[in-house]
Design an enzyme around this catalytic site. Structure first.
Site, PDB file in Angstrom:
ATOM      1  CB  THR A  81      43.872  40.886  39.408  1.00  0.00           C
ATOM      2  OG1 THR A  81      42.897  40.572  40.389  1.00  0.00           O
ATOM      3  CG2 THR A  81      43.399  40.437  38.039  1.00  0.00           C
ATOM      4  N   GLY A 131      42.890  48.909  42.524  1.00  0.00           N
ATOM      5  CA  GLY A 131      42.299  50.237  42.663  1.00  0.00           C
ATOM      6  C   GLY A 131      43.276  51.221  43.287  1.00  0.00           C
ATOM      7  CD  GLU A 142      37.604  41.157  46.678  1.00  0.00           C
ATOM      8  OE1 GLU A 142      37.918  42.333  46.478  1.00  0.00           O
ATOM      9  OE2 GLU A 142      38.437  40.282  46.916  1.00  0.00           O
TER      10      GLU A 142
HETATM   11  C1  LIG Z   1      31.897  49.514  52.472  1.00  0.00           C
HETATM   12  C2  LIG Z   1      31.318  49.226  51.226  1.00  0.00           C
HETATM   13  C3  LIG Z   1      32.378  48.823  50.150  1.00  0.00           C
HETATM   14  C4  LIG Z   1      31.907  48.497  48.846  1.00  0.00           C
HETATM   15  C5  LIG Z   1      32.774  47.542  48.132  1.00  0.00           C
HETATM   16  C6  LIG Z   1      33.175  48.102  46.839  1.00  0.00           C
HETATM   17  C7  LIG Z   1      34.587  48.569  46.762  1.00  0.00           C
HETATM   18  C8  LIG Z   1      35.477  47.488  46.365  1.00  0.00           C
HETATM   19  C9  LIG Z   1      36.434  47.897  45.280  1.00  0.00           C
HETATM   20  C10 LIG Z   1      36.769  46.722  44.404  1.00  0.00           C
HETATM   21  C11 LIG Z   1      37.805  45.858  44.996  1.00  0.00           C
HETATM   22  C12 LIG Z   1      38.083  44.671  44.157  1.00  0.00           C
HETATM   23  C13 LIG Z   1      39.319  44.030  44.683  1.00  0.00           C
HETATM   24  C14 LIG Z   1      39.645  42.707  44.007  1.00  0.00           C
HETATM   25  O1  LIG Z   1      39.014  42.291  43.086  1.00  0.00           O
HETATM   26  S1  LIG Z   1      40.960  41.860  44.708  1.00  0.00           S
HETATM   27  C15 LIG Z   1      41.120  40.387  43.762  1.00  0.00           C
HETATM   28  C16 LIG Z   1      40.022  39.406  44.028  1.00  0.00           C
HETATM   29  N1  LIG Z   1      40.311  38.153  43.424  1.00  0.00           N
HETATM   30  C17 LIG Z   1      39.569  37.107  43.594  1.00  0.00           C
HETATM   31  O2  LIG Z   1      38.540  37.160  44.263  1.00  0.00           O
HETATM   32  C18 LIG Z   1      40.068  35.834  42.977  1.00  0.00           C
HETATM   33  C19 LIG Z   1      39.012  34.763  42.923  1.00  0.00           C
HETATM   34  N2  LIG Z   1      39.572  33.458  43.146  1.00  0.00           N
HETATM   35  C20 LIG Z   1      39.523  32.808  44.342  1.00  0.00           C
HETATM   36  O3  LIG Z   1      39.059  33.352  45.326  1.00  0.00           O
HETATM   37  C21 LIG Z   1      40.019  31.396  44.417  1.00  0.00           C
HETATM   38  O4  LIG Z   1      41.012  31.126  43.544  1.00  0.00           O
HETATM   39  C22 LIG Z   1      38.884  30.373  44.212  1.00  0.00           C
HETATM   40  C23 LIG Z   1      37.918  30.525  45.365  1.00  0.00           C
HETATM   41  C24 LIG Z   1      38.150  30.601  42.927  1.00  0.00           C
HETATM   42  C25 LIG Z   1      39.453  28.962  44.158  1.00  0.00           C
HETATM   43  O5  LIG Z   1      40.532  28.820  44.970  1.00  0.00           O
HETATM   44  P1  LIG Z   1      41.566  27.586  44.879  1.00  0.00           P
HETATM   45  O6  LIG Z   1      41.679  27.139  43.468  1.00  0.00           O
HETATM   46  O7  LIG Z   1      42.783  27.965  45.613  1.00  0.00           O
HETATM   47  O8  LIG Z   1      40.867  26.606  45.776  1.00  0.00           O
HETATM   48  P2  LIG Z   1      39.823  25.446  45.652  1.00  0.00           P
HETATM   49  O9  LIG Z   1      38.586  25.820  44.935  1.00  0.00           O
HETATM   50  O10 LIG Z   1      40.513  24.203  45.236  1.00  0.00           O
HETATM   51  O11 LIG Z   1      39.534  25.396  47.192  1.00  0.00           O
HETATM   52  C26 LIG Z   1      40.457  24.917  48.137  1.00  0.00           C
HETATM   53  C27 LIG Z   1      39.862  25.064  49.514  1.00  0.00           C
HETATM   54  O12 LIG Z   1      39.919  26.449  49.891  1.00  0.00           O
HETATM   55  C28 LIG Z   1      38.637  26.889  50.282  1.00  0.00           C
HETATM   56  N3  LIG Z   1      38.578  28.325  50.016  1.00  0.00           N
HETATM   57  C29 LIG Z   1      38.725  28.952  48.822  1.00  0.00           C
HETATM   58  N4  LIG Z   1      38.654  30.277  49.019  1.00  0.00           N
HETATM   59  C30 LIG Z   1      38.492  30.482  50.349  1.00  0.00           C
HETATM   60  C31 LIG Z   1      38.350  31.619  51.151  1.00  0.00           C
HETATM   61  N5  LIG Z   1      38.346  32.859  50.631  1.00  0.00           N
HETATM   62  N6  LIG Z   1      38.201  31.474  52.479  1.00  0.00           N
HETATM   63  C32 LIG Z   1      38.179  30.238  53.035  1.00  0.00           C
HETATM   64  N7  LIG Z   1      38.293  29.121  52.313  1.00  0.00           N
HETATM   65  C33 LIG Z   1      38.450  29.237  50.986  1.00  0.00           C
HETATM   66  C34 LIG Z   1      37.692  26.034  49.485  1.00  0.00           C
HETATM   67  O13 LIG Z   1      36.401  26.023  50.049  1.00  0.00           O
HETATM   68  C35 LIG Z   1      38.394  24.691  49.566  1.00  0.00           C
HETATM   69  O14 LIG Z   1      38.151  24.180  50.852  1.00  0.00           O
HETATM   70  P3  LIG Z   1      38.226  22.591  51.094  1.00  0.00           P
HETATM   71  O15 LIG Z   1      37.234  21.985  50.152  1.00  0.00           O
HETATM   72  O16 LIG Z   1      39.590  22.160  50.823  1.00  0.00           O
HETATM   73  O17 LIG Z   1      37.818  22.447  52.538  1.00  0.00           O
HETATM   74  C1  LIG Z   2      36.451  47.517  38.724  1.00  0.00           C
HETATM   75  C2  LIG Z   2      37.418  46.455  39.100  1.00  0.00           C
HETATM   76  C3  LIG Z   2      38.260  46.630  40.196  1.00  0.00           C
HETATM   77  C4  LIG Z   2      39.203  45.672  40.525  1.00  0.00           C
HETATM   78  N1  LIG Z   2      40.049  45.888  41.569  1.00  0.00           N
HETATM   79  C5  LIG Z   2      41.027  44.980  41.845  1.00  0.00           C
HETATM   80  C6  LIG Z   2      41.973  45.226  42.895  1.00  0.00           C
HETATM   81  O1  LIG Z   2      41.924  46.233  43.594  1.00  0.00           O
HETATM   82  N2  LIG Z   2      42.959  44.312  43.113  1.00  0.00           N
HETATM   83  C7  LIG Z   2      43.041  43.178  42.367  1.00  0.00           C
HETATM   84  O2  LIG Z   2      43.964  42.394  42.603  1.00  0.00           O
HETATM   85  N3  LIG Z   2      42.138  42.901  41.385  1.00  0.00           N
HETATM   86  C8  LIG Z   2      41.149  43.778  41.112  1.00  0.00           C
HETATM   87  N4  LIG Z   2      40.226  43.521  40.107  1.00  0.00           N
HETATM   88  C9  LIG Z   2      40.350  42.284  39.337  1.00  0.00           C
HETATM   89  C10 LIG Z   2      39.246  41.287  39.660  1.00  0.00           C
HETATM   90  O3  LIG Z   2      39.422  40.742  40.936  1.00  0.00           O
HETATM   91  C11 LIG Z   2      39.259  40.195  38.583  1.00  0.00           C
HETATM   92  O4  LIG Z   2      38.857  40.810  37.369  1.00  0.00           O
HETATM   93  C12 LIG Z   2      38.311  39.071  38.953  1.00  0.00           C
HETATM   94  O5  LIG Z   2      38.814  38.323  40.034  1.00  0.00           O
HETATM   95  C13 LIG Z   2      38.021  38.133  37.753  1.00  0.00           C
HETATM   96  O6  LIG Z   2      39.188  37.633  37.222  1.00  0.00           O
HETATM   97  P1  LIG Z   2      39.515  37.752  35.662  1.00  0.00           P
HETATM   98  O7  LIG Z   2      39.368  39.185  35.268  1.00  0.00           O
HETATM   99  O8  LIG Z   2      40.799  37.086  35.477  1.00  0.00           O
HETATM  100  O9  LIG Z   2      38.389  36.959  34.925  1.00  0.00           O
HETATM  101  P2  LIG Z   2      38.512  35.521  34.276  1.00  0.00           P
HETATM  102  O10 LIG Z   2      38.774  34.527  35.333  1.00  0.00           O
HETATM  103  O11 LIG Z   2      39.445  35.533  33.132  1.00  0.00           O
HETATM  104  O12 LIG Z   2      37.027  35.343  33.771  1.00  0.00           O
HETATM  105  C14 LIG Z   2      36.618  35.376  32.402  1.00  0.00           C
HETATM  106  C15 LIG Z   2      35.533  34.302  32.174  1.00  0.00           C
HETATM  107  O13 LIG Z   2      36.102  33.014  32.388  1.00  0.00           O
HETATM  108  C16 LIG Z   2      35.292  32.279  33.276  1.00  0.00           C
HETATM  109  N5  LIG Z   2      36.117  31.401  34.130  1.00  0.00           N
HETATM  110  C17 LIG Z   2      37.328  31.644  34.682  1.00  0.00           C
HETATM  111  N6  LIG Z   2      37.720  30.603  35.446  1.00  0.00           N
HETATM  112  C18 LIG Z   2      36.739  29.685  35.389  1.00  0.00           C
HETATM  113  C19 LIG Z   2      36.535  28.420  35.995  1.00  0.00           C
HETATM  114  N7  LIG Z   2      37.414  27.894  36.847  1.00  0.00           N
HETATM  115  N8  LIG Z   2      35.402  27.755  35.701  1.00  0.00           N
HETATM  116  C20 LIG Z   2      34.479  28.289  34.889  1.00  0.00           C
HETATM  117  N9  LIG Z   2      34.600  29.500  34.304  1.00  0.00           N
HETATM  118  C21 LIG Z   2      35.716  30.191  34.551  1.00  0.00           C
HETATM  119  C22 LIG Z   2      34.580  33.322  34.142  1.00  0.00           C
HETATM  120  O14 LIG Z   2      33.367  32.807  34.681  1.00  0.00           O
HETATM  121  C23 LIG Z   2      34.350  34.443  33.126  1.00  0.00           C
HETATM  122  O15 LIG Z   2      33.144  34.186  32.440  1.00  0.00           O
HETATM  123  C24 LIG Z   2      39.282  44.468  39.761  1.00  0.00           C
HETATM  124  C25 LIG Z   2      38.416  44.277  38.675  1.00  0.00           C
HETATM  125  C26 LIG Z   2      37.494  45.247  38.341  1.00  0.00           C
HETATM  126  C27 LIG Z   2      36.581  45.007  37.171  1.00  0.00           C
END
Ligand SMILES: CCCCCCCCCCCCCC(=O)SCCNC(=O)CCNC(=O)[C@H](O)C(C)(C)COP(=O)(O)OP(=O)(O)OC[C@H]1O[C@@H](n2cnc3c(N)ncnc32)[C@H](O)[C@@H]1OP(=O)(O)O
Ligand SMILES: Cc1cc2nc3c(=O)[nH]c(=O)nc-3n(C[C@H](O)[C@H](O)[C@H](O)COP(=O)(O)OP(=O)(O)OC[C@H]3O[C@@H](n4cnc5c(N)ncnc54)[C@H](O)[C@@H]3O)c2cc1C
Length: 616
Positions: A89, A128, A371
């Site tokens: 991010t 983190g 996530e």
């Molecule tokens: C043990 C207990 C632990 C507890 C936990 C707490 C601790 C944790 C601490 C906190 C830690 C926090 C750490 C953090 O926060 S780390 C940072 C986390 N960041 C994110 O999660 C970013 C969110 N954004 C995205 O994931 C993508 O950009 C999205 C999904 C929104 C769109 O993406 P994009 O605009 O590129 O793509 P598209 O929508 O055109 O889709 C294109 C195609 O790709 C497919 N697709 C998309 N994604 C996936 C996927 N993942 N696997 C397989 N396929 C996937 C999709 O179905 C489509 O398929 P098709 O239709 O072509 O067949």
């Molecule tokens: C506690 C914490 C820990 C984290 N740890 C990590 C880490 O270890 N590593 C890391 O890389 N990141 C980490 N992150 C970042 C986290 O993954 C991002 O905050 C998260 O993916 C959301 O992205 P953003 O903050 O850019 O929100 P934004 O995308 O800017 O979201 C803001 C608003 O815009 C809306 N929005 C955005 N895009 C769209 C869309 N396409 N359509 C409709 N609405 C939309 C959302 O729904 C939301 O309401 C952490 C965040 C937090 C809070």
């Protein structure tokens, strides 16, 4: 706070490592699973600064790196010789990964990548442990070869000296600031300026840059998103646990606290005898159970798929992605709202830090954002549902977790209403399929009226979100139904235990029915009498589950240390513990606080003098 967290995290990591060696020598799986477990949460109430190291850094090295890269970096990370994070991010972008601005330019002359965060908005922001704990990270950047963009890639980057922990030249690293909770995690920022790393620091299991600069594409580009899929599965599990903790606290408190006679002249009952209190507490207990089972299923599916992906078989990735997204959203939303409801169920005392509900809430709530922000993941699932609906229309088979969509699509109308569990489950699924159909029609109409596909997704967003939400409900309820009614273990359960489980199923299905009554009525005709019958059943099942509430939450098996709550201790000595906690407050150390002489006394005296003067 950060240094205490690091100290506790290290103690916990050592302890868990020894458990790993004892119970699963040579294996790697129980360690990360344990690391995020409730014991750690309790030991480090301000958050674990090693979570991202364990959950993402080590995994990404193992799953995205070649064997050679694992030997170079992964093994050291697994041994905790180096500590890393996952830096994806940026200050300007979190969701839209294709918009990330950090860049990696290949220099074939030196066989190195030159890493840069060219603008303020391209600084990494949030990872983190990045602020102070880590000396390495996985840096996610747009890969450029001869100035041509090739998509996202991951780079192993050393950011601090291993000996002195000083940031290396070209590295600008620090802490992003105080948050609503999790302040021990030292989430950080990172800027890189012309920072060079060798070619083999790019993780190359699935895509490669050859020494001469030729690019070998990954067979499936989404595999670079796999580290996120894992953490989404972990969120499902962890947030179910947070809800279970809060439900345990509120249940225990509700059988100690007495308030307001139900019958005039009777003694005050335990507050859990009040029907509305039962409705606040018992459904949350059941939701925690239901989600724990769904999260366990998801974890099994993850393990199988991860093994297949490692062998470069990507066939189950889309299904895992869809399920991980929807369960991450459902568990994070429902636990966050559920914990707040449970806090309110504890009245005023729920607002005291000593009850620990505030901290549990602060741990659970950010999972709605990290996530993958929840609305964005709903849209992602909505898009997947659209794709599957096209498959239904083409008469093709769907992935197993969506098979019910095909089944419902064949029904010309909803069968005779019976109110049975099967009928309630089918009603939720039928409403989901109706919502998918409407979203599909709306999306298609927009595309046909010359909107682009992405704009059509945006303007059908509310319908896509509704369909995704109902798909989550259908999956979770279907999974619970199978486990209670059709499980092969069913016959090993005592009749009494099976009855409790069936009561939980009854409550879950009726609860979801009422939450989505509007959505269901859109597609199914149900009479007022049929709805009233469900209302009576809801009241009845709450009454039936009331005597089991304490036993079910005891069965979650949370130690008092883990709950850290004066309201939720096993012995029920709520008032004694609240008093004990109050007496420990710094303001109670002295009978007369310092501010009395310095501020309060002169203030009151001045007011008294003014009053006297105005009387004269
Ligand atoms: C043990 C207990 C632990 C507890 C936990 C707490 C601790 C944790 C601490 C906190 C830690 C926090 C750490 C953090 O926060 S780390 C940072 C986390 N960041 C994110 O999660 C970013 C969110 N954004 C995205 O994931 C993508 O950009 C999205 C999904 C929104 C769109 O993406 P994009 O605009 O590129 O793509 P598209 O929508 O055109 O889709 C294109 C195609 O790709 C497919 N697709 C998309 N994604 C996936 C996927 N993942 N696997 C397989 N396929 C996937 C999709 O179905 C489509 O398929 P098709 O239709 O072509 O067949
Ligand atoms: C506690 C914490 C820990 C984290 N740890 C990590 C880490 O270890 N590593 C890391 O890389 N990141 C980490 N992150 C970042 C986290 O993954 C991002 O905050 C998260 O993916 C959301 O992205 P953003 O903050 O850019 O929100 P934004 O995308 O800017 O979201 C803001 C608003 O815009 C809306 N929005 C955005 N895009 C769209 C869309 N396409 N359509 C409709 N609405 C939309 C959302 O729904 C939301 O309401 C952490 C965040 C937090 C809070």
């Amino acid at each position: 706070m950060a240094s205490m967290s690091v100290k506790h995290a290290i103690a916990a990591a050592k302890k868990l490592r020894s458990l790993q060696e004892r119970f699963n020598p040579g294996g790697s799986d129980i360690y990360p699973a344990l690391m995020g477990d409730e014991a750690i949460t309790a030991l480090i109430p301000s958050g674990n600064p090693l979570s991202v190291h364990i959950l993402m850094f080590t995994r990404a090295l193992r799953e995205q790196g070649t064997d050679e890269q694992y030997e170079k970096f992964g093994r050291r990370a697994d041994n905790n010789e180096i500590i890393g994070t996952f830096a994806q991010t940026e200050l300007g972008h979190g969701t839209y990964l294709r918009g990330l601005e950090a860049r990696a330019d290949y220099d074939r002359g030196t066989e190195e990548f030159v890493l840069n965060t060219p603008k303020l908005s391209s600084y990494k922001w949030w990872p983190g442990g990045l602020g102070q704990t880590c000396n390495y990270c996985i840096f996610v950047a747009q890969l450029y070869i001869d100035n041509e963009a090739k998509g996202m890639a991951m780079f192993v980057v050393q950011i601090r000296d291993e000996e002195t922990h000083m940031p290396l030249p070209g590295v600008h690293v620090g802490e992003i600031g105080k948050k609503m909770g999790l302040n021990g995690v030292n989430n950080g920022f990172l800027g890189l300026k012309d920072y060079r790393v060798p070619r083999l620091n790019m993780l190359m299991r699935h895509q490669q840059v050859l020494p001469d600069g030729r690019f070998v594409k990954s067979p499936v580009s989404q595999v670079s998103y796999f580290p996120m899929v894992f953490v989404r599965c972990m969120v499902a599990r962890q947030n179910s646990n947070y809800l279970a903790q809060a439900a345990t606290i509120a249940t225990r408190y509700s059988v100690i606290r007495r308030q307001s006679p139900i019958e005039e002249g009777q003694p005050e009952p335990k507050i859990l005898e009040h029907l509305t209190q039962q409705m606040k507490v018992i459904p949350e207990i059941v939701t925690a159970v239901v989600y724990r089972l769904a999260a366990a299923n998801l974890q099994n599916m993850y393990n199988e798929t991860a093994e297949a992906v490692y062998r470069k078989d990507f066939s189950r990735l889309p299904e895992l992605h869809a399920l991980a997204c929807i369960l991450k959203v459902a568990t994070s939303y429902d636990s966050t709202y559920g914990i707040e409801r449970l806090r309110q169920a504890c009245g005023g005392h729920g607002y005291l830090t000593a009850g620990n509900l505030g901290n549990i809430f602060a741990m659970a709530a950010p999972a709605c954002t990290y996530e993958g922000e929840n609305s964005v993941l709903y849209l992602q699932v909505g898009k997947i549902l659209m794709k599957n609906w096209s498959q239904v229309l083409a008469g093709r088979e769907l992935m197993p977790s969506m098979a019910y969509i095909s089944e419902c699509s064949k029904m010309t109308s909803f069968p005779q209403w019976t109110g049975s569990w099967e009928c309630l489950l089918k009603a939720i699924q039928y409403a989901c399929v109706g919502s998918i159909r409407l979203a599909f029609q709306s999306y298609n109409a927009r595309v046909q009226s010359a909107q682009s596909q992405t704009a059509a997704v945006n303007y059908s967003g509310l319908e896509l979100t509704k369909a995704a939400e109902l798909h989550g409900r259908s999956y979770v309820a279907g999974n619970f139904y199978q486990q209670i009614v059709n499980s092969p273990n069913k016959h090993q359960r005592s009749p009494q235990f099976q009855k409790v489980l069936e009561n939980m199923l009854e409550l879950h299905l009726i609860q979801i029915f009422f939450r989505h009554l509007g959505d269901i009525l859109r597609f199914i005709r149900i009479t007022e009498d049929e709805i009233s019958a469900l209302q009576r059943r809801l009241e009845e099942v709450l009454k039936e589950l009331r005597p089991d509430a304490v036993a079910i939450t005891d069965a979650f098996d949370f130690n008092d240390k883990i709950l850290s709550s004066a309201l939720g201790c096993y012995d029920g000595n709520v008032y004694e513990r609240l008093f004990e906690a109050a007496l420990k407050h710094p303001l109670n150390r002295k009978s007369v606080p310092d501010f009395f002489e310095a501020h309060l006394k002169p203030f009151m005296k001045e007011n008294a003098d003014n009053a006297k003067k105005s009387k004269l």
